[in-house]
Design a protein around this motif. Sequence first.
Motif, PDB file in Angstrom:
ATOM      1  N   CYS A   1      28.818 154.665  69.860  1.00 24.67           N
ATOM      2  CA  CYS A   1      29.971 154.963  68.992  1.00 24.67           C
ATOM      3  C   CYS A   1      30.085 156.462  68.732  1.00 24.67           C
ATOM      4  O   CYS A   1      31.178 157.028  68.759  1.00 24.67           O
TER       5      CYS A   1
ATOM      6  N   ALA B   1      33.152 158.928  69.872  1.00 25.75           N
ATOM      7  CA  ALA B   1      33.844 159.749  68.873  1.00 25.75           C
ATOM      8  C   ALA B   1      33.843 161.224  69.271  1.00 25.75           C
ATOM      9  O   ALA B   1      34.851 161.919  69.105  1.00 25.75           O
TER      10      ALA B   1
ATOM     11  N   SER C   1      45.183 161.568  65.370  1.00 22.01           N
ATOM     12  CA  SER C   1      44.128 161.261  66.335  1.00 22.01           C
ATOM     13  C   SER C   1      42.744 161.254  65.691  1.00 22.01           C
ATOM     14  O   SER C   1      41.786 160.764  66.285  1.00 22.01           O
TER      15      SER C   1
ATOM     16  N   PRO D   1      40.790 157.267  64.642  1.00 21.47           N
ATOM     17  CA  PRO D   1      39.794 156.541  65.434  1.00 21.47           C
ATOM     18  C   PRO D   1      38.457 157.271  65.516  1.00 21.47           C
ATOM     19  O   PRO D   1      37.399 156.642  65.612  1.00 21.47           O
TER      20      PRO D   1
ATOM     21  N   ILE E   1      36.692 156.369  62.361  1.00 19.66           N
ATOM     22  CA  ILE E   1      36.313 154.945  62.387  1.00 19.66           C
ATOM     23  C   ILE E   1      35.100 154.718  63.278  1.00 19.66           C
ATOM     24  O   ILE E   1      34.238 153.887  62.973  1.00 19.66           O
ATOM     25  N   LEU E   2      34.979 155.434  64.362  1.00 25.45           N
ATOM     26  CA  LEU E   2      33.813 155.303  65.243  1.00 25.45           C
ATOM     27  C   LEU E   2      32.683 156.251  64.867  1.00 25.45           C
ATOM     28  O   LEU E   2      31.510 155.908  65.006  1.00 25.45           O
TER      29      LEU E   2
END
Length: 142
Positions: free
Chosen positions: A19, A23, A35, A38, A41-42
């Motif tokens: 992850c 990222a 952008s 995400p 989130i990761l």
Amino acid sequence: MRKRRPLSAIGYFLMGSACLLIAVVMAAGVRDVVSLVPIVILGVPGVMLTFRAPVFSVSYGPAGVRYTGMFGTRSHAWADVLEVRVAVLSGKVYQSDVPELVLASGGTDQLLMMGGHSWGRARNRRVVRLVAQLEAARVAAS
């Protein structure tokens, strides 16, 4: 003091590293603020898993038990623990067995990162063995 580490910590570490790597690669191509969503989130779970998974453990000895999990470390003296048992966390597909400390204050403390998955009525042998070792240490200390 004896220390036990879960085998699943390796999997959590690898998942967190993946992850985090995704990222970082996504951050290299950021063109606007949207952008970043995400990436956050990761990235946040990736950092947590990558740096916390290697320290997941439970240590126990004559003084008590110390648990290091995802969000910190907790310690309990054996005088504060009435019993160590296997708790079952039910799910729709499978269930998870976790060691649980029954505290003298009336509460419980589940050692979630030391848990293991099981199917049906069969218990996870690794969790049952850890609970037996913790209970034996508690009885020996009393």
